[in-house]
Design a protein around this motif. Structure first.
Motif, PDB file in Angstrom:
ATOM      1  N   ALA A 128       9.823  19.113  -5.870  1.00 28.14           N
ATOM      2  CA  ALA A 128      10.675  18.602  -4.830  1.00 28.14           C
ATOM      3  C   ALA A 128       9.812  18.932  -3.694  1.00 28.14           C
ATOM      4  O   ALA A 128       9.788  18.319  -2.657  1.00 28.14           O
ATOM      5  N   HIS A 129       9.681  20.292  -3.428  1.00 25.94           N
ATOM      6  CA  HIS A 129       8.898  20.657  -2.053  1.00 25.94           C
ATOM      7  C   HIS A 129       7.477  20.196  -2.091  1.00 25.94           C
ATOM      8  O   HIS A 129       7.287  19.530  -0.833  1.00 25.94           O
ATOM      9  N   ARG A 130       6.756  20.063  -3.202  1.00 25.72           N
ATOM     10  CA  ARG A 130       5.428  19.473  -3.225  1.00 25.72           C
ATOM     11  C   ARG A 130       5.519  17.932  -2.986  1.00 25.72           C
ATOM     12  O   ARG A 130       4.430  17.381  -1.921  1.00 25.72           O
ATOM     13  N   LEU A 131       6.529  17.192  -3.333  1.00 20.99           N
ATOM     14  CA  LEU A 131       6.752  16.115  -3.120  1.00 20.99           C
ATOM     15  C   LEU A 131       6.835  15.739  -1.572  1.00 20.99           C
ATOM     16  O   LEU A 131       6.286  14.565  -1.081  1.00 20.99           O
ATOM     17  N   VAL A 132       7.852  16.207  -1.154  1.00 17.50           N
ATOM     18  CA  VAL A 132       7.983  15.938   0.374  1.00 17.50           C
ATOM     19  C   VAL A 132       6.687  16.348   1.251  1.00 17.50           C
ATOM     20  O   VAL A 132       6.185  15.598   2.117  1.00 17.50           O
ATOM     21  N   GLU A 133       5.825  17.436   0.845  1.00 15.87           N
ATOM     22  CA  GLU A 133       4.614  17.751   1.429  1.00 15.87           C
ATOM     23  C   GLU A 133       3.583  16.537   1.189  1.00 15.87           C
ATOM     24  O   GLU A 133       2.958  16.080   2.363  1.00 15.87           O
ATOM     25  N   ARG A 134       3.439  16.326  -0.105  1.00 17.99           N
ATOM     26  CA  ARG A 134       2.232  15.130  -0.253  1.00 17.99           C
ATOM     27  C   ARG A 134       2.904  13.648   0.431  1.00 17.99           C
ATOM     28  O   ARG A 134       2.112  13.029   1.109  1.00 17.99           O
ATOM     29  N   TYR A 135       4.084  13.413   0.502  1.00 18.64           N
ATOM     30  CA  TYR A 135       4.500  12.178   0.978  1.00 18.64           C
ATOM     31  C   TYR A 135       4.413  12.194   2.690  1.00 18.64           C
ATOM     32  O   TYR A 135       4.133  11.131   3.041  1.00 18.64           O
ATOM     33  N   MET A 136       4.662  13.304   3.124  1.00 14.88           N
ATOM     34  CA  MET A 136       4.620  13.391   4.564  1.00 14.88           C
ATOM     35  C   MET A 136       3.128  13.408   5.107  1.00 14.88           C
ATOM     36  O   MET A 136       2.469  12.682   5.886  1.00 14.88           O
ATOM     37  N   GLU A 137       2.010  13.768   4.083  1.00 11.72           N
ATOM     38  CA  GLU A 137       0.533  13.486   4.116  1.00 11.72           C
ATOM     39  C   GLU A 137       0.363  12.034   4.149  1.00 11.72           C
ATOM     40  O   GLU A 137      -0.571  11.624   4.846  1.00 11.72           O
ATOM     41  N   VAL A 138       0.773  11.405   3.009  1.00 12.56           N
ATOM     42  CA  VAL A 138       0.378   9.942   3.045  1.00 12.56           C
ATOM     43  C   VAL A 138       1.030   8.865   3.926  1.00 12.56           C
ATOM     44  O   VAL A 138       0.561   7.858   4.156  1.00 12.56           O
ATOM     45  N   ASP A 180       0.826  11.982  -9.901  1.00  7.61           N
ATOM     46  CA  ASP A 180       0.088  13.192  -9.836  1.00  7.61           C
ATOM     47  C   ASP A 180       0.839  14.394 -10.012  1.00  7.61           C
ATOM     48  O   ASP A 180       0.320  15.548 -10.393  1.00  7.61           O
ATOM     49  N   LEU A 181       2.211  14.394  -9.810  1.00  3.74           N
ATOM     50  CA  LEU A 181       2.979  15.704  -9.714  1.00  3.74           C
ATOM     51  C   LEU A 181       3.760  15.807 -11.090  1.00  3.74           C
ATOM     52  O   LEU A 181       4.872  16.441 -11.512  1.00  3.74           O
ATOM     53  N   GLY A 182       3.432  14.708 -12.061  1.00  9.76           N
ATOM     54  CA  GLY A 182       4.178  14.544 -13.170  1.00  9.76           C
ATOM     55  C   GLY A 182       5.626  13.954 -13.332  1.00  9.76           C
ATOM     56  O   GLY A 182       6.068  14.165 -14.307  1.00  9.76           O
ATOM     57  N   VAL A 183       5.973  13.075 -12.230  1.00 15.00           N
ATOM     58  CA  VAL A 183       7.190  12.901 -12.246  1.00 15.00           C
ATOM     59  C   VAL A 183       7.072  11.201 -11.879  1.00 15.00           C
ATOM     60  O   VAL A 183       6.202  10.668 -11.360  1.00 15.00           O
ATOM     61  N   LEU A 184       8.309  10.288 -12.166  1.00 10.58           N
ATOM     62  CA  LEU A 184       8.138   8.737 -12.063  1.00 10.58           C
ATOM     63  C   LEU A 184       8.172   8.457 -10.704  1.00 10.58           C
ATOM     64  O   LEU A 184       8.693   9.236  -9.754  1.00 10.58           O
ATOM     65  N   GLY A 185       7.251   7.282 -10.502  1.00 13.14           N
ATOM     66  CA  GLY A 185       6.765   7.164  -9.038  1.00 13.14           C
ATOM     67  C   GLY A 185       7.505   5.648  -8.951  1.00 13.14           C
ATOM     68  O   GLY A 185       6.909   5.007  -7.884  1.00 13.14           O
ATOM     69  N   GLN A 186       8.448   5.000  -9.770  1.00 15.29           N
ATOM     70  CA  GLN A 186       8.736   3.818  -9.791  1.00 15.29           C
ATOM     71  C   GLN A 186       9.368   3.569  -8.072  1.00 15.29           C
ATOM     72  O   GLN A 186       9.872   4.427  -7.746  1.00 15.29           O
ATOM     73  N   GLU A 187       9.181   2.180  -7.575  1.00 18.37           N
ATOM     74  CA  GLU A 187       9.657   2.163  -6.151  1.00 18.37           C
ATOM     75  C   GLU A 187      11.227   2.203  -5.884  1.00 18.37           C
ATOM     76  O   GLU A 187      11.533   2.486  -4.667  1.00 18.37           O
ATOM     77  N   THR A 188      12.182   2.275  -6.839  1.00 23.90           N
ATOM     78  CA  THR A 188      13.501   2.331  -6.593  1.00 23.90           C
ATOM     79  C   THR A 188      14.185   3.583  -7.415  1.00 23.90           C
ATOM     80  O   THR A 188      15.144   3.829  -7.244  1.00 23.90           O
ATOM     81  N   VAL A 189      13.520   4.062  -8.211  1.00 22.94           N
ATOM     82  CA  VAL A 189      13.961   5.029  -9.213  1.00 22.94           C
ATOM     83  C   VAL A 189      13.199   6.383  -9.197  1.00 22.94           C
ATOM     84  O   VAL A 189      11.928   6.343  -9.275  1.00 22.94           O
ATOM     85  N   GLY A 190      14.001   7.545  -9.003  1.00 23.78           N
ATOM     86  CA  GLY A 190      13.317   8.874  -8.958  1.00 23.78           C
ATOM     87  C   GLY A 190      12.376   9.003  -7.851  1.00 23.78           C
ATOM     88  O   GLY A 190      12.909   8.546  -6.648  1.00 23.78           O
ATOM     89  N   ALA A 236       0.798  -1.288   0.023  1.00 25.23           N
ATOM     90  CA  ALA A 236       0.059  -0.114  -0.013  1.00 25.23           C
ATOM     91  C   ALA A 236       0.720   1.327  -0.003  1.00 25.23           C
ATOM     92  O   ALA A 236       0.668   2.310  -0.657  1.00 25.23           O
ATOM     93  N   GLY A 237       1.810   1.266   0.774  1.00 21.69           N
ATOM     94  CA  GLY A 237       2.917   2.268   0.842  1.00 21.69           C
ATOM     95  C   GLY A 237       3.543   2.642  -0.630  1.00 21.69           C
ATOM     96  O   GLY A 237       3.751   3.568  -1.163  1.00 21.69           O
ATOM     97  N   ARG A 238       3.932   1.188  -1.368  1.00 17.69           N
ATOM     98  CA  ARG A 238       4.425   1.474  -2.655  1.00 17.69           C
ATOM     99  C   ARG A 238       3.179   2.145  -3.618  1.00 17.69           C
ATOM    100  O   ARG A 238       3.716   2.970  -4.446  1.00 17.69           O
ATOM    101  N   ALA A 239       2.182   1.894  -3.531  1.00 10.82           N
ATOM    102  CA  ALA A 239       1.048   2.233  -4.335  1.00 10.82           C
ATOM    103  C   ALA A 239       0.968   3.741  -4.072  1.00 10.82           C
ATOM    104  O   ALA A 239       0.899   4.535  -5.230  1.00 10.82           O
ATOM    105  N   ALA A 240       1.297   4.234  -3.075  1.00 12.99           N
ATOM    106  CA  ALA A 240       0.973   5.776  -2.677  1.00 12.99           C
ATOM    107  C   ALA A 240       2.111   6.453  -3.093  1.00 12.99           C
ATOM    108  O   ALA A 240       2.285   7.691  -3.673  1.00 12.99           O
ATOM    109  N   ASP A 241       3.190   5.838  -3.041  1.00 11.79           N
ATOM    110  CA  ASP A 241       4.583   6.404  -3.578  1.00 11.79           C
ATOM    111  C   ASP A 241       4.411   6.695  -5.232  1.00 11.79           C
ATOM    112  O   ASP A 241       4.777   7.859  -5.506  1.00 11.79           O
ATOM    113  N   GLU A 242       3.858   5.664  -5.725  1.00 14.72           N
ATOM    114  CA  GLU A 242       3.821   5.950  -6.998  1.00 14.72           C
ATOM    115  C   GLU A 242       2.634   7.007  -7.515  1.00 14.72           C
ATOM    116  O   GLU A 242       2.731   7.615  -8.571  1.00 14.72           O
ATOM    117  N   ARG A 243       1.587   6.935  -6.719  1.00 15.57           N
ATOM    118  CA  ARG A 243       0.558   7.697  -7.190  1.00 15.57           C
ATOM    119  C   ARG A 243       0.504   9.399  -6.921  1.00 15.57           C
ATOM    120  O   ARG A 243       0.532  10.031  -7.683  1.00 15.57           O
TER     121      ARG A 243
END
Length: 448
Positions: free
Chosen positions: A428-438, A99-109, A88-95
Motif C-alpha cells: 500500500a505504501h509503495r502504491l501511493v509512492e508510485r502513483y504520486m510519481e506518475v 508491477d507490484l503484483g496486485v490488480l490494476g483494473q480501473e474500478t476494482v482494487g 493514459a492515466g488508466r493505463a498507468a494505474d493498471e501498470r
C-alpha cells in the motif's frame, strides 16, 4: 429539456444521443450541450452525432463548448462522464499495480483507488459548480468509480445526484432472457455496491425464477456470468454475482492473466481511441461508421482476460446487446421529468436499504423512481461473505473521500491497505509512492 454532458467529447456519448433520438414524447430532451476540455474530441463526437441525427426531424439540437459555466447554466439534467487523466492515466494505474503484483483494473482494487483519488477532487468541484449554477438540475453520474464518485458528489448535491451503471442492467436482462422472462416485467432482487453486487432473485408475477436457473447447470452455462463463474460456484453462492466480482473470486488468476497480456485494457483503449479521433480529423471520414466499427471492437474485447481465465470463450452476440447505460439514463430522466414511475437499479444514498451501512453511504440497489427522484427499496440482509466484502470496500471508499478532502497521505495509504485485493501494508505504501510519481495531480496528498 436541456441536457448537459460533462465529458462531451467522450467515446460513448453517441450511445446517449442515440437513445435520445428514439424519444419523441412531449417534454423530451430538445437541446444537448456537450462540454469537454478537448476541443478536437468535441468536434469529432459532434460529427458522429450529426450523422446520427440525419433524417430525424425532431432530433435534439447539439451545442459544443469548452466553457463549463456556459454548459451548466439552465441545465435540467447534467450527465457526468468525465475521465480525469484520460486513458493514459488508466493505463498507468493498471501498470503500476500489476508491477507490484496486485490488480490494476480501473474500478476494482488498487487501480480503482488511484482513479478515485484523481477523480474525487474534480467531481467535488463540479458538484459545487452545479449547485451554484444549476441548483434545480438532476445529475446523472457515470464517472467511475461510479459509487464512490456519486457519494462524493452527494455531499454537495444530496439526492439530486444519481449514479448509473450498465452492469446490473445487463446481468438482469441476461438472466431474464435465459429464463424465458420479459426483463421489462421482472423484478430483480439485487444488492451491493457499484461493481460489487449480487442478483439474488428474479421475480415474475410474484414468483422467484432464480432457483430454477441455479438448479440447471446447462442453463447456467448458457450466458456470460454462468460461463465466467462456473455453475458450481453460482450454486454454492445461491446468487449470480456482478461480473466484476470475478476479480475477487478469481483474483490470483486474474492478476496473472493481466500480467501476461501484451497490452492492458487501458492501453488498448488508449491506442484504439487515439486512432478513432485521429481518423476523424479527416473531414471526409465517415464519422458514424468509423465510430460504430470502433465500438464493436471495444465491446467484443471487454473483460477478455477474465473470460480466458474461465475458459468462457468469445462473447456471444446476445450478451453484447444486453446492457445499455444510455437506456438507464433515458428511463431515469423520463421518470423524473414526466413522473413516469419506474424501477431501476441505481447508485443512491442508502437510507435504510442495506441495514449494515449508514444512511449516507451510496449503494447499488433497486429503486422506485418518480418526479421526486430515486428511492431505494429495503433489501433483505446480505449473507456474511457478501456483507464482509461490501463493508470492507465501503471502508476503502470512505478513506479515499477522507484523503481527497484533507490531502492526507496516511488516509490514502489506509485506503489501499484496507482493500481486500491489496495483501500488504508495505505494498500500500509503495502504491501511493508510485502513483504520486506518475500522476502529478496527486501532489495534493502531502498532509499527514
Amino acid at each position: 429539456m436541456k441536457l448537459t454532458i460533462l465529458g462531451g467529447g467522450g467515446f460513448r456519448v453517441p450511445l446517449v444521443y442515440g437513445a435520445l433520438l428514439g424519444d419523441h414524447a412531449e417534454g423530451r430532451v430538445s437541446r444537448v450541450t456537450l462540454y469537454d476540455t478537448d476541443a478536437d474530441r468535441l468536434t469529432a463526437v459532434a460529427r458522429v452525432l450529426a450523422e446520427q441525427a440525419e433524417g430525424v426531424a425532431d432530433a435534439p439540437v447539439v451545442v459544443a463548448t469548452t466553457e463549463l459555466d456556459e454548459a451548466l447554466r439552465g441545465a435540467d439534467f447534467v450527465f457526468s462522464a468525465i475521465r480525469v487523466g484520460g486513458l493514459a492515466g488508466r493505463a498507468a494505474d493498471e501498470r503500476v499495480a500489476l508491477d507490484l503484483g496486485v490488480l490494476g483494473q480501473e474500478t476494482v482494487g488498487a487501480g480503482g483507488i488511484a482513479y478515485g483519488l484523481r477523480t474525487v477532487p474534480v467531481a467535488v468541484e463540479l458538484a459545487r459548480r452545479i449547485a451554484r449554477l444549476a441548483p434545480h438540475a438532476w445529475v446523472i453520474n457515470f464517472t467511475n468509480p461510479a459509487g464512490l464518485v456519486t457519494e462524493a458528489m452527494s455531499r454537495h448535491l444530496g439526492d439530486r445526484v444519481v449514479g448509473i451503471c450498465d452492469s446490473p442492467v445487463g446481468l438482469g436482462r441476461r438472466v431474464a432472457r435465459v429464463l424465458g422472462a420479459d426483463p421489462d416485467r421482472a423484478w430483480i432482487d439485487y444488492a451491493g455496491l457499484n461493481h460489487l453486487g449480487w442478483l439474488r432473485g428474479l421475480y415474475v408475477d410474484g414468483r422467484d425464477e432464480l432457483p430454477r436457473l441455479l438448479a440447471d447447470p446447462a442453463l447456467l452455462g448458457s450466458f456470460e456470468e454462468g460461463r465466467l463463474f462456473g455453475a458450481e460456484l453460482l450454486q454454492s453462492l445461491g446468487a449470480i454475482p456482478n461480473e466484476y466480482l470475478h476479480y475477487y473470486y478469481f483474483n490470483r488468476e486474474a492478476v496473472r492473466a493481466y500480467q501476461e497480456t501484451e497490452q492492458t485494457r487501458g492501453a488498448f483503449l488508449h491506442d484504439q481511441q487515439q486512432g478513432f479521433y485521429a481518423r476523424l480529423r479527416d473531414p471526409a471520414a465517415p464519422a458514424l461508421a468509423t465510430w460504430d466499427r470502433t465500438r464493436s471492437e471495444r465491446e467484443a474485447t471487454y473483460m477478455a482476460e477474465n473470460r480466458d481465465v474461465a475458459g468462457a470463450g468469445e462473447r456471444e452476440e446476445s450478451d453484447l446487446g444486453s446492457g445499455g447505460y444510455e437506456q438507464v439514463a433515458l428511463a431515469l430522466m423520463r421518470a423524473i421529468a414526466r413522473n413516469e414511475r419506474t424501477s431501476l437499479i441505481l447508485n443512491v444514498r442508502n437510507r435504510t436499504a442495506l441495514a449494515a451501512l449508514d444512511a449516507e453511504a451510496v449503494v447499488e440497489a433497486p429503486c422506485l423512481v418518480d418526479a421526486n427522484g430515486a428511492h431505494p427499496v429495503a433489501a433483505s440482509p446480505l449473507p456474511y461473505d457478501a456483507m464482509a466484502l461490501v463493508t470492507a470496500v465501503k471502508a476503502v471508499e470512505r478513506a479515499v473521500l477522507e484523503a481527497a478532502e484533507s490531502g492526507s497521505r496516511a488516509a490514502a495509504v489506509r485506503a489501499f491497505a484496507l482493500h481486500p485485493l491489496v495483501d500488504s501494508v508495505s505494498v500500500a505504501h509503495r502504491l501511493v509512492e508510485r502513483y504520486m510519481e506518475v500522476h502529478p495531480g496527486l501532489a495534493y496528498l502531502s498532509g499527514p
